[in-house]
Design an enzyme around this catalytic site. Structure first.
Site, short mmCIF file in Angstrom:
data_model
loop_
_atom_site.label_atom_id
_atom_site.label_comp_id
_atom_site.label_asym_id
_atom_site.label_seq_id
_atom_site.Cartn_x
_atom_site.Cartn_y
_atom_site.Cartn_z
N ASN A 225 -25.39 -8.87 32.38
CA ASN A 225 -24.73 -7.84 31.57
C ASN A 225 -23.65 -8.37 30.65
OD1 ASN A 225 -25.96 -5.33 32.19
ND2 ASN A 225 -25.11 -5.47 34.27
N ASP A 253 -33.01 1.37 35.16
CA ASP A 253 -32.60 2.72 34.78
C ASP A 253 -33.81 3.67 34.79
OD1 ASP A 253 -29.87 1.82 34.07
OD2 ASP A 253 -30.94 0.72 32.53
N HIS A 281 -28.02 -0.38 28.21
CA HIS A 281 -27.91 -0.36 29.67
C HIS A 281 -26.42 -0.19 29.99
CE1 HIS A 281 -28.54 -1.25 33.86
NE2 HIS A 281 -27.70 -2.27 33.79
N1 LIG Z 1 -29.73 -5.20 33.63
C1 LIG Z 1 -29.64 -4.71 34.85
O1 LIG Z 1 -30.29 -3.71 35.16
C2 LIG Z 1 -28.75 -5.32 35.85
C3 LIG Z 1 -28.00 -6.41 35.54
N2 LIG Z 1 -27.19 -7.00 36.48
C4 LIG Z 1 -26.43 -8.17 36.07
O2 LIG Z 1 -27.09 -9.35 36.52
C5 LIG Z 1 -26.15 -10.41 36.60
C6 LIG Z 1 -26.33 -11.20 37.89
O3 LIG Z 1 -26.09 -10.37 39.01
P1 LIG Z 1 -26.13 -10.96 40.50
O4 LIG Z 1 -27.29 -11.84 40.69
O5 LIG Z 1 -25.95 -9.81 41.42
O6 LIG Z 1 -24.81 -11.79 40.50
P2 LIG Z 1 -24.36 -13.02 41.44
O7 LIG Z 1 -22.88 -13.07 41.36
O8 LIG Z 1 -24.98 -12.94 42.78
O9 LIG Z 1 -24.99 -14.25 40.70
C7 LIG Z 1 -24.75 -14.43 39.38
C8 LIG Z 1 -24.90 -15.87 39.01
O10 LIG Z 1 -24.46 -15.96 37.68
C9 LIG Z 1 -23.85 -17.21 37.46
N3 LIG Z 1 -22.61 -17.09 36.70
C10 LIG Z 1 -22.44 -17.51 35.45
N4 LIG Z 1 -21.20 -17.28 35.02
C11 LIG Z 1 -20.55 -16.70 36.04
C12 LIG Z 1 -19.22 -16.24 36.20
N5 LIG Z 1 -18.30 -16.33 35.23
N6 LIG Z 1 -18.88 -15.69 37.40
C13 LIG Z 1 -19.79 -15.56 38.38
N7 LIG Z 1 -21.08 -16.00 38.26
C14 LIG Z 1 -21.44 -16.56 37.10
C15 LIG Z 1 -23.63 -17.82 38.83
O11 LIG Z 1 -24.57 -18.85 38.93
P3 LIG Z 1 -24.30 -20.32 38.44
O12 LIG Z 1 -23.02 -20.77 39.05
O13 LIG Z 1 -25.48 -21.01 38.96
O14 LIG Z 1 -24.24 -20.24 36.94
C16 LIG Z 1 -24.03 -16.77 39.84
O15 LIG Z 1 -24.76 -17.29 40.91
C17 LIG Z 1 -24.78 -9.75 36.42
O16 LIG Z 1 -24.36 -9.93 35.10
C18 LIG Z 1 -25.05 -8.29 36.68
O17 LIG Z 1 -24.13 -7.46 36.04
C19 LIG Z 1 -27.13 -6.53 37.77
C20 LIG Z 1 -27.86 -5.44 38.13
C21 LIG Z 1 -28.71 -4.72 37.19
O1 LIG Z 2 -23.74 -1.70 37.15
C1 LIG Z 2 -23.72 -2.93 37.11
O2 LIG Z 2 -22.79 -3.62 36.68
C2 LIG Z 2 -24.94 -3.61 37.55
C3 LIG Z 2 -26.01 -2.98 36.81
O3 LIG Z 2 -26.22 -3.27 35.65
C4 LIG Z 2 -26.67 -1.85 37.42
O4 LIG Z 2 -26.68 -1.71 38.65
O5 LIG Z 2 -27.25 -1.08 36.67
#
Ligand SMILES: NC(=O)C1=CN([C@@H]2O[C@H](COP(=O)(O)OP(=O)(O)OC[C@H]3O[C@@H](n4cnc5c(N)ncnc54)[C@H](OP(=O)(O)O)[C@@H]3O)[C@@H](O)[C@H]2O)C=CC1
Ligand SMILES: O=C([O-])CC(=O)C(=O)O
Length: 442
Positions: A225, A253, A281
């Site tokens: 995101n 969604d 989103h």
């Molecule tokens: N579009 C959608 O419908 C949805 C989107 N999302 C988004 O997906 C993304 C990943 O979510 P999720 O897997 O739960 O997150 P996690 O925190 O479990 O993993 C995210 C990974 O992103 C990397 N990363 C890169 N930059 C950062 C930072 N500044 N801080 C923390 N982690 C970072 C890390 O991996 P590394 O260290 O290997 O780089 C980390 O393992 C988020 O942006 C979340 O908002 C979540 C749910 C729904």
């Molecule tokens: O809400 C968030 O930040 C994660 C996400 O995108 C979702 O669950 O739709």
């Protein structure tokens, strides 16, 4: 100590018939245990003369020639290692050509659900072997090794290669799919757009890397995101890849909206179809109950409480992600992984007659008058070849038009915030106040 003699055909494990392997990239970040994985993959013609052994300082097997000498140029790890069995290879002749799939944020929560679905064949099909290219960072490389070990222990027949690394220019080499998940998630009370600054850079860099080394027709699904604007940043940095190939994940969604409508109508959710999510989103997204159907009938005929549709339903979908964070303490992961699977399957299987799916796509040439040069969720159909067409004749009434315009305005404002990352000059950021608060939040 010899672990196995691979010149003898094995039948107990699917991997023993594979040419699978695990490698790590970006040498400087590796622990000693995995350094041997940097070496090039085994050469197929010589594999039947190779066996695995455990090296002295760690548990990882090392490729050994049948004359006993350790191969210094071509080594491997565990069951991904090396076996190559001609009979088994005959059996897999009906399989399709292997595809390369990159996943960023591969050590994160969403990936932890997704990778095992990909490897099981549940996404690309039971005759589609895959190679997984897992992108992490220095902070996650140990965790990534753990993920690779779990993949290994799962004995997925279709999983033929696993590469892990920290350099997108290595990991994205020749990939046909790039699932860009790695990004900071939001916490309670935060708007997704607040992540623009932190996460935008990641997608600019990864766009450049995809442009340089990925398959020219790579399909890119941005999950991190704020995913619409991150997808825009990514495609702007990848001018050699068709803009049409970039998607922002709004399938979660769509799934949430179907679930809410099914609940209200008292039907199982497979009865809900034609569900469009318009726009971003974010909390401005527009779940379209005007064109959605339940049991083939317009939703407004089945659910006569139109006030609920306009207010309760719409808000529940818009704020579902935030509510989940409030309840669970972190953003949705399992359902997101499921929705990624759905999003990919919608592109690699033909869309059922009369139905469509939602995905965030590049707006150029759209028939709905939505500003060009954005990534906007719209209704799409696919013939199953990985590509899609916009559905062109969806009805838009005044209610929808007004709300779609709000989401469009939000995306235009987000775009201005990242002008420095899209090559469009100096960024100016004024996102204005957004109501992201949920009941109970202060
Ligand atoms: N579009 C959608 O419908 C949805 C989107 N999302 C988004 O997906 C993304 C990943 O979510 P999720 O897997 O739960 O997150 P996690 O925190 O479990 O993993 C995210 C990974 O992103 C990397 N990363 C890169 N930059 C950062 C930072 N500044 N801080 C923390 N982690 C970072 C890390 O991996 P590394 O260290 O290997 O780089 C980390 O393992 C988020 O942006 C979340 O908002 C979540 C749910 C729904
Ligand atoms: O809400 C968030 O930040 C994660 C996400 O995108 C979702 O669950 O739709």
């Amino acid at each position: 100590m010899a672990m196995s003699d691979l010149s003898t055909p094995k039948t107990t494990s699917p991997f023993l018939h594979s040419s699978s392997r695990l490698r790590l990239s970006s040498k400087s970040h590796l622990s000693n245990q995995f350094r041997h994985l940097l070496l090039p993959p085994l050469h197929r013609t010589s594999v039947s003369k190779i066996s695995c052994s455990v090296s002295q300082n760690n548990q990882a097997p090392v490729a050994v020639q049948d004359n006993g000498s350790v191969k210094t140029k071509k080594e491997c790890y565990g069951v991904f290692c090396l076996t190559y069995d001609l009979k088994a290879e005959e059996e897999t002749k009906s399989w399709k050509k292997m595809i390369n799939i990159a996943v960023s944020g591969a050590a994160g929560m969403i990936s932890n659900h997704l990778l095992f679905k990909l490897a099981s064949g549940a996404v690309f099909g039971p005759d589609q072997p895959i190679a997984l290219k897992l992108l992490g960072s220095e902070r996650s490389i140990q965790a990534l090794e753990g993920v690779a070990m779990e993949l290994e222990d799962s004995l997925f027949p279709l999983l033929r290669e696993v590469d892990i690394g920290t350099d997108p220019y290595e990991i994205f080499q020749d990939v046909e799919w790039a699932l860009l998940i790695g990004a900071k998630p939001r916490g309670p009370g935060m708007e997704r757009a607040a992540l623009l600054d932190i996460n935008g850079q990641i997608f600019a860099e990864q766009g450049k890397a995809l442009n340089a080394v990925a398959s020219p027709n790579v399909k890119v699904l941005v999950v991190g995101n704020p995913c619409n604007t991150n997808a825009l940043i990514c495609l702007k940095n990848a001018p050699n890849i068709p803009a049409k190939n970039f998607h922002a994940l709004t399938r979660l969604d769509e799934n949430r909206a179907k679930c809410q409508l099914a609940l209200k109508a008292g039907v199982f959710y497979d009865k809900v179809s034609n569900m469009t999510i318009w726009g971003n989103h974010s909390t401005t997204q527009v779940p379209d109950f005007l064109n959605a159907r339940i049991n083939g009938r317009p939703v407004k005929e089945v659910i006569t409480d139109h006030k609920w549709l306009e207010e309760g339903f719409t808000e529940s979908v818009q704020k579902r992600g935030g509510l989940l964070i409030q309840k669970w303490g972190r953003s949705s992961a399992a359902s997101t992984a499921v929705s990624i699977v759905d999003a990919i399957k919608s592109l690699v299987t033909p869309t059922p007659e009369g139905d469509w799916f939602s995905t965030g796509v590049y707006t150029n040439g759209n028939p709905y008058g939505i500003a060009e040069d954005l990534v906007f969720s719209m209704p799409c159909r696919s013939t199953g070849d990985g590509d899609y067409e916009l559905v062109k004749d969806v009805e838009i009434d005044d209610y929808l038009r007004q709300r779609i315009a709000k989401s469009e305005a939000e995306l235009l404002a987000e775009k201005k915030c990242v002008a420095h990352l899209t090559g469009e000059g100096i960024a100016y950021c004024d996102l204005g106040p957004v109501d992201t608060m949920l009941p109970g939040e202060v």
